[in-house]
Design an enzyme around this catalytic site. Structure first.
Site, PDB file in Angstrom:
ATOM      1  N   VAL A 126     -14.593  -1.901  18.896  1.00 46.29           N
ATOM      2  CA  VAL A 126     -15.385  -1.325  18.077  1.00 46.29           C
ATOM      3  C   VAL A 126     -17.126  -2.179  17.823  1.00 46.29           C
ATOM      4  O   VAL A 126     -17.878  -1.647  17.360  1.00 46.29           O
ATOM      5  CB  VAL A 126     -15.117  -0.109  17.120  1.00 46.29           C
ATOM      6  CG1 VAL A 126     -14.333   0.706  17.614  1.00 46.29           C
ATOM      7  CG2 VAL A 126     -15.173  -0.262  15.730  1.00 46.29           C
ATOM      8  N   LYS A 133     -15.017  -9.825  15.012  1.00 48.78           N
ATOM      9  CA  LYS A 133     -14.934  -8.746  15.420  1.00 48.78           C
ATOM     10  C   LYS A 133     -13.820  -7.235  15.549  1.00 48.78           C
ATOM     11  O   LYS A 133     -13.153  -7.750  14.330  1.00 48.78           O
ATOM     12  CB  LYS A 133     -14.033  -8.425  17.667  1.00 48.78           C
ATOM     13  CG  LYS A 133     -12.568  -8.616  16.949  1.00 48.78           C
ATOM     14  CD  LYS A 133     -11.918  -9.331  18.606  1.00 48.78           C
ATOM     15  CE  LYS A 133     -13.045 -10.473  19.565  1.00 48.78           C
ATOM     16  NZ  LYS A 133     -12.802 -10.309  21.437  1.00 48.78           N
ATOM     17  N   VAL A 134     -14.294  -6.430  14.955  1.00 43.76           N
ATOM     18  CA  VAL A 134     -14.132  -5.193  14.406  1.00 43.76           C
ATOM     19  C   VAL A 134     -12.938  -5.019  15.761  1.00 43.76           C
ATOM     20  O   VAL A 134     -13.415  -3.770  16.835  1.00 43.76           O
ATOM     21  CB  VAL A 134     -14.677  -4.712  14.192  1.00 43.76           C
ATOM     22  CG1 VAL A 134     -13.966  -3.170  12.962  1.00 43.76           C
ATOM     23  CG2 VAL A 134     -16.101  -5.026  13.092  1.00 43.76           C
ATOM     24  N   LYS A 149     -10.641  -6.265  10.465  1.00 44.87           N
ATOM     25  CA  LYS A 149     -11.677  -6.803  11.096  1.00 44.87           C
ATOM     26  C   LYS A 149     -11.407  -8.194  11.138  1.00 44.87           C
ATOM     27  O   LYS A 149     -10.085  -8.292  10.121  1.00 44.87           O
ATOM     28  CB  LYS A 149     -13.077  -6.690   9.621  1.00 44.87           C
ATOM     29  CG  LYS A 149     -14.103  -7.558   9.904  1.00 44.87           C
ATOM     30  CD  LYS A 149     -14.747  -8.150   8.939  1.00 44.87           C
ATOM     31  CE  LYS A 149     -15.750  -9.059   8.668  1.00 44.87           C
ATOM     32  NZ  LYS A 149     -16.874  -9.064   8.010  1.00 44.87           N
ATOM     33  N   ASP A 269     -27.070  -9.054   1.406  1.00 45.23           N
ATOM     34  CA  ASP A 269     -27.459  -9.055   2.984  1.00 45.23           C
ATOM     35  C   ASP A 269     -27.760  -7.634   2.889  1.00 45.23           C
ATOM     36  O   ASP A 269     -26.527  -6.338   4.482  1.00 45.23           O
ATOM     37  CB  ASP A 269     -25.898  -9.260   3.893  1.00 45.23           C
ATOM     38  CG  ASP A 269     -26.161  -9.641   5.058  1.00 45.23           C
ATOM     39  OD1 ASP A 269     -27.329  -9.884   5.579  1.00 45.23           O
ATOM     40  OD2 ASP A 269     -25.573 -10.093   5.711  1.00 45.23           O
TER      41      ASP A 269
END
Length: 1064
Positions: A126, A133-134, A149, A269
């Site tokens: 996703v 990546k997730v 994650k 962030d």
């Protein structure tokens, strides 16, 4: 199950990397029985190769053959590969090292891609970024959904690459490699810090991290799944949003920042990409990879973050405390919310830097004076003159329409004493790697607690608390003593804050265990008392002659005079409230977001109570729905609206039908008009059938308490009647479109969308089909860009009336639908490469060719609406999965005029495909929409840099401000001079100790100017999804974009361009 070898003794940052390699090489003989035996190649090296090594290194990346469980074939393959490797060693070596690398890479086996993690099975990817990546994961037993994650272990990957390189030639080469190794170690420390902070934070607007698993090559972090998508998607749908909605989002962000800063944590962030939206339109902040612990008495020197959202002091490489950086980023986020663009933008990075440093902002005319006043206080270059977070949350724009500033959701805390220090909390801090030594940390805490300043503040705390408790005893509110003096329980010292957070996390876990034990004992008592209670009930009620089920017949043998309750005519007892546990009553593995689509309002009320700003006695518990939640009819009250808006009925129908007359184990009764409605699935057909009608839904038994038997049952030939009615409706729609096209030819081109809708519905007697009158607005005031969305009303209710042929049950077997918010493009098990488009599966069709007609529109000739509908009516069922399996969705305020259409779904589908082909975007049609990918060649990238504005070619979300530790370290992908201005505008520092650095963004910028010989490589492609959804309340078709991977702001511009081309 064959799996990676898990090194349980691994500990990052403790200087045992060499022991880690030796332990893994010898662990095959000492491995516990519960772990699957690892093969020699999975261990990294064979024994012969291990003996030849002079210095022990970490094993290379683990690999596994896709042998489908056949270990014997895998061993034969491994032996064959080893023999090939030996033969290559004995063969004469080529002169160049590049040829040897190519030959070795050709002999490497296929890389293993994990498909599950324990009981969690990976569903699909996703999201993807620079750090990893997730993936979406589903629990195989509880069906809960979480987001996993996956982050590479940078140190392991670096050491594996080092094995493939020749030995260092000189001492300078050794130092260079050592610096690179330290940088990779700091990346792993950053990942571990993110996981540690995520586990102890507990706030409704912060995405929860439940667990972290460290395997041989990757870190796996299990987060709660927020299915609403990114806030960026919301902005793409609207361009900008109204201030009252932006205020709601801003209060959620402010609440999370208050909680973080009160615990000595700075995010660093904060940006649009790191803010998610739940299905209940609540925001969740994610990605604490760059967060750190700050001390108000000291300054940080780590310069990190994303360029567009970075504070000017970061660009100037000035030291900072921490919270002021988040305030600036918060101001940029708020500006993007109300304006739909960033406040500082330019195609030249040098000019962009200067704009940020100068801080000159141009505000659009549609903004109110209040929001401009707030933004002008937040976007101040001088951090000393910039508004504090306390001033921001108390601003009159932020509190308008609310009782006061947003709550912080901090639990009740009291000043620490020496006697309150718990050794178990310190051990947990050590396990989470917040501290290096338990005894040393205890000594530090004792020195802080016994400091005269802290002792004085503690006395003032108790004095004022007693005074304010007496004043607030009448209304029961907790005392707010933070305004009078410095609160020793809030951001006094980072060590104390981490101790508080860790202690609160342990308290929540202990409370959860106690609740589970109490629930189990309560259920056991209920089971034991179930039989005598049922006997007592039958003694008071009717005769037993009507009993039919076996359990009641067994009980009836004990006493034949037991009466029977008339509530269930079929004779079954409803023991579900005793035997079936509540949905959230599950172990620690439940990782579904508390604001997910499946949650009830009761859950949300308990979550709000648990995290209320007023401290409660059970603040440290994790709340769940109890086994007995009152009258089930109350559930039906707040569940009705969600059952109307979505077709996912499942367990709700079962729960509510248990207490209704003549409804247990029977299908829901429907009228004849209900048979052609899409709100209730007929018979055993899937509920996602693409048959669109505008008949008003009839209230069913599960949504009303009475009138259970008012409607007659369906006749035996109901299905035939439905099919005939559908065919007749299709013919009527086609004839109607003939008339519409004739009328449209007479309409002027500049008449607008409302005039078009009025022509379509001309002659109708229903008032709601006529367009609303124009808005009366003063000419001196510009409207908000989304204000025109109010003018459509119900005048554009046509798209759901067109019906496709019914889907046969054999074409797509019925299975339990898990609405994850993403399309079913199950390509993760085949390849993790972004550039690969997988082959055709059951749930998708392959990429369409340009020469196809209706299934893939040709760019040369565009079909008319009439031709499209004729082709669609003749197309077989299942050939258009994007509209044959649409989703029903209605997020409040999520759709606008630009993203909705009154046209039939085949026309919407055709236009999407036509625009994608026209823009040279690769796509794959799947259930519910399209999976798209935009690739960029080097020529395209260069052309875009020369001819497109800065807003179309921005920095990637992961191309953040980074401090380079060495000028000699070159990026992994070489770039041109212009691209280095855009991609290397930041100072990345290793995420370890904050040390002062003389390297500024200007120096990095100058370094980029000297790289004339670099060439441009292919830019990372953009992968995204286009969903075709049914907006039920207004009866329209909606288009919804979701980003998977790639440059964030380039994706925003691409999605906006597609929407403009669609002209829905």
């Amino acid at each position: 199950m064959d799996d990676y070898h898990v090194n349980t003794a691994f500990s990052m940052g403790r200087g045992n990397q060499q022991d880690d390699g030796n332990s893994e090489s010898n662990s095959m003989h000492t491995q516990p029985s519960t772990m699957a035996p690892a093969t020699l190649r999975m261990m990294g090296k064979s024994p012969q190769q291990q003996q030849q090594q002079n210095t022990p290194l970490m094993p290379p990346a683990d690999i596994k053959y896709a042998n489908n469980g056949n270990s014997h074939q895998a061993e034969q393959k491994e032996r064959q590969v080893e023999l090939e490797g030996k033969s290559r060693e004995n063969a004469p070596k080529p002169n160049t090292t590049s040829q040897s690398r190519v030959s070795s890479s050709q002999g490497m086996p296929k890389q293993f891609h994990r498909k599950s993690l324990g009981d969690w099975e990976f569903v699909e990817t996703v999201g993807a970024g620079s750090m990893g990546k997730v993936k979406l994961a589903k629990h195989r037993y509880t069906n809960e959904v979480c987001a996993v994650k996956i982050v590479n272990r940078a140190t392991k990957a670096f050491l594996h690459k080092e094995q493939m390189l020749p030995p260092p030639k000189n001492e300078q080469d050794v130092l260079e490699r050592q610096k690179k190794l330290e940088k990779e170690i700091s990346r792993d420390k950053r990942t571990i810090r993110e996981a540690s902070l995520g586990q102890i934070l507990y706030h409704p607007h912060i995405c929860r991290l439940f667990e972290m698993c460290t395997l041989s090559n990757h870190f796996y972090m299990l987060f709660e799944y927020v299915s609403g998508g990114q806030l960026l998607d919301y902005i793409i749908q609207h361009g900008s949003i109204r201030e009252h909605q932006a205020r709601k989002f801003a209060r959620g962000i402010a609440s999370a920042l208050i909680y973080l800063h009160a615990n000595n944590i700075v995010h660093r962030d904060l940006k649009i990409e790191n803010i998610m939206i739940s299905d209940s339109s609540e925001i969740k902040i994610i990605d604490f990879g760059l967060s750190n612990i700050y001390d108000s008495r000291k300054q940080l020197h780590t310069f990190c973050g994303s360029l567009y959202f970075a504070a000017p002091e970061l660009l100037k490489a000035n030291p900072y405390t921490g919270p002021e950086v988040d305030v600036w980023s918060f101001g940029v986020v708020l500006f993007v919310l109300v304006c739909g663009k960033v406040p500082f933008d330019d195609e030249n990075s040098s000019v962009l830097h200067e704009k940020i440093k100068q801080g000159k902002v141009e505000y659009p005319q549609h903004l109110s004076i209040e929001v401009i006043s707030l933004l002008s206080k937040m976007l101040v270059v001088d951090p000393k003159r910039r508004a504090t977070l306390k001033q921001v949350v108390e601003h009159h724009w932020m509190v308008r329409g609310f009782n006061g500033p947003p709550p912080s959701y901090l639990p009740k805390r009291v000043p620490l004493t020496i006697e309150m220090l718990d050794i178990n909390v310190l051990k947990e801090m050590y396990r989470l790697e917040f501290i290096d030594d338990v005894e040393e940390t205890r000594s530090v805490l004792v020195s802080i607690i016994t400091d005269p300043t802290y002792v004085l503040l503690s006395r003032q705390y108790w004095t004022l608390a007693a005074k304010m408790n007496a004043e607030s005893s009448d209304n029961g509110n907790a005392p707010n003593i933070t305004e009078s003096f410095e609160d020793p329980t809030r951001a006094y010292h980072p060590m104390i804050s981490i101790y508080y957070l860790t202690s609160e996390m342990l308290d929540r876990k202990h409370a959860k265990i106690r609740n589970q034990q109490q629930r189990q004992s309560h259920e056991n008592i209920e089971k034991l008392s179930e039989i005598p209670e049922s006997v007592k009930q039958r003694d008071v009620e009717v005769n037993t002659t009507a009993m039919k089920s076996e359990p009641e017949a067994t009980l009836a043998t004990k006493d034949t005079s037991v009466p029977f309750t008339p509530k269930n005519s079929d004779g079954t007892e409803p023991p579900l409230h005793v035997l079936i546990p509540p949905r959230l009553a599950m172990p620690e593995q439940a990782h579904t977001s508390p604001t997910s689509r499946k949650s009830s309002d009761n859950q949300r009320r308990e979550m709000e109570y648990a995290l209320s700003p007023t401290p409660q006695g059970n603040d440290y518990q994790q709340f769940r729905v109890p086994s007995t939640t009152g009258d089930p009819s109350e559930k039906a009250k707040f569940g009705n609206i969600f059952r109307k808006l979505s077709q996912r009925r499942k367990k709700t129908i079962e729960q509510t039908s248990v207490n209704s007359n003549n409804s247990i184990n029977k299908p829901v009764q429907k009228t004849h008009s209900r048979a052609v409605s899409d709100f209730v699935p007929g018979f055993a057909k899937p509920s996602y059938d693409s048959n669109y009608t505008m008949n008003e839904p009839v209230k069913t038994n599960d949504s009303r308490g009475g009138n259970k038997g008012d409607f007659p049952a369906l006749p035996a030939d109901a299905e035939n009647m439905v099919e005939k009615q559908r065919e007749k409706q299709i013919e009527e729609d086609i004839m109607k479109l003939h008339d519409i096209n004739k009328q449209n030819n007479e309409v002027a081109k500049g008449s607008g969308r409302e005039a078009y809708a009025a022509q379509k519905f001309e002659g109708s007697d229903d008032d709601e089909n006529h367009p609303l009158p124009p808005l009366n607005v003063a000419k001196g005031r510009k409207l908000h860009p989304s204000a025109r969305a109010k003018s459509v009303g119900h005048a554009r209710r046509e798209s759901l009336k067109y019906m496709r042929p019914p889907m046969p049950s054999s074409a797509y077997p019925q299975q339990e639908l898990i609405d994850t918010g993403f399309l079913e493009s199950s390509d993760d098990n085949k390849s993790d490469s972004l550039g690969n488009v997988t082959s055709q599966t059951n749930d998708s069709v392959s990429v369409h060719s340009v020469n196809a007609h209706i299934n893939s529109p040709s760019v040369e000739k565009e079909l008319t609406d009439e031709e499209i509908l004729q082709e669609a009516s003749r197309a077989p069922a299942g050939s258009m999965p994007s509209i044959d399996f649409p989703r029903s969705l209605f997020l409040k305020g999520f759709f606008s005029v630009q993203t909705t259409s009154s046209k039939p779904l085949p026309i919407v589908r055709y236009k999407i495909m036509f625009v994608l082909r026209k823009m040279n975007i690769e796509f794959k049609e799947v259930k519910g929409g399209f999976v798209c990918m935009q690739r960029f060649s080097s020529n395209n990238v260069a052309a875009k840099r020369e001819g497109t504005p800065r807003s179309i070619m921005p920095l990637s979300h992961h191309e953040s401000i980074r401090r380079q530790g060495s000028n000699k370290y070159s990026p992994s992908s070489p770039l041109t001079t212009n691209s280095i201005h855009q991609r290397k505008t930041s100072i990345t520092e290793t995420y370890g100790d904050d040390k002062h650095s003389g390297t500024s963004l200007e120096n990095i910028h100058q370094q980029g100017d000297g790289s004339e010989g670099m060439t441009t490589t292919e830019k990372e492609p953009i992968k995204f999804e286009i969903h075709i959804v049914k907006v039920r309340i207004v009866g329209l078709a909606g288009v919804h974009f979701k980003k998977i991977s790639g440059n964030t702001w380039l994706y925003k511009e691409l999605a906006s361009s597609i929407l403009k081309e669609l002209k829905l």
